[in-house]
Design a protein around this motif. Structure first.
Motif, short mmCIF file in Angstrom:
data_model
loop_
_atom_site.label_atom_id
_atom_site.label_comp_id
_atom_site.label_asym_id
_atom_site.label_seq_id
_atom_site.Cartn_x
_atom_site.Cartn_y
_atom_site.Cartn_z
N TRP A 47 9.05 40.14 58.13
CA TRP A 47 10.50 39.86 58.12
C TRP A 47 10.79 38.73 59.08
CZ3 TRP A 47 14.39 41.68 61.93
CH2 TRP A 47 15.70 41.56 61.47
N GLU A 48 11.37 37.68 58.57
CA GLU A 48 11.73 36.55 59.41
C GLU A 48 13.18 36.19 59.15
OE1 GLU A 48 9.84 35.54 61.82
OE2 GLU A 48 8.13 36.69 61.15
N PRO A 49 14.11 36.78 59.93
CA PRO A 49 15.51 36.39 59.74
C PRO A 49 15.68 34.91 60.05
CG PRO A 49 15.25 37.73 61.72
CD PRO A 49 13.93 37.72 61.02
N LEU A 55 22.02 37.57 63.29
CA LEU A 55 21.61 38.31 62.10
C LEU A 55 22.77 38.44 61.12
CD1 LEU A 55 19.56 41.13 63.84
CD2 LEU A 55 18.66 39.15 62.61
N ASP A 59 19.98 39.16 55.70
CA ASP A 59 18.67 39.38 56.32
C ASP A 59 18.15 40.79 56.03
OD1 ASP A 59 18.51 36.82 57.59
OD2 ASP A 59 19.79 37.55 59.21
#
Length: 129
Positions: A47-49, A55, A59
């Motif tokens: 997971w790479e916001p 955020l 995301d």
């Protein structure tokens, strides 16, 4: 026809406690992952916001797809506790998910306890060095 390396999205299909964190990644299920994680009932996802400091609901699209299976979302915000943006909090509340932002270390520890208790928990963990 040349054959190249196929890069697949990081995904572990199952539940597992987080064994270690730091150095920009995590260890779980005898594996290591560099970068952040989204830990859901369906498994553990890389997971790479787009911006860990800002955020957005987008995301968490994978989380919202499993909203009926999650009651608690632990959000590891990195080394320091930061509040979740109001729009994200509202989207999570609308989906019936209680979100608790905390440092990544605290989120990992809390996730492991709730997982051992077989609670409906998910975690969004921003990697720390």
């Amino acid at each position: 026809m040349a054959k190249g390396i196929i890069i697949r999205e990081a995904h572990f299909p199952g539940k597992a406690p987080i064994e270690a964190y730091g150095n920009g990644g995590f260890r779980f299920a005898d594996m290591s992952h560099r970068g952040s994680l989204l830990v859901l009932p369906s498994g553990i996802h890389g997971w790479e916001p787009a911006d860990p400091l800002a955020l957005k609901a987008s995301d968490f699209d994978k989380l919202f797809a499993e909203a009926g299976k999650v009651e608690i979302l632990l959000v590891g915000m990195g080394k320091d506790l930061r509040p979740l943006p109001a729009a994200l909090r509202a989207a999570l509340k609308e989906a019936g998910i209680s979100a608790d932002p905390m440092s990544t270390g605290a989120a990992v520890r809390t996730y492991n306890v709730l997982l051992a208790e077989d609670r409906a928990v998910a975690a969004a963990l921003i990697a720390v060095d």
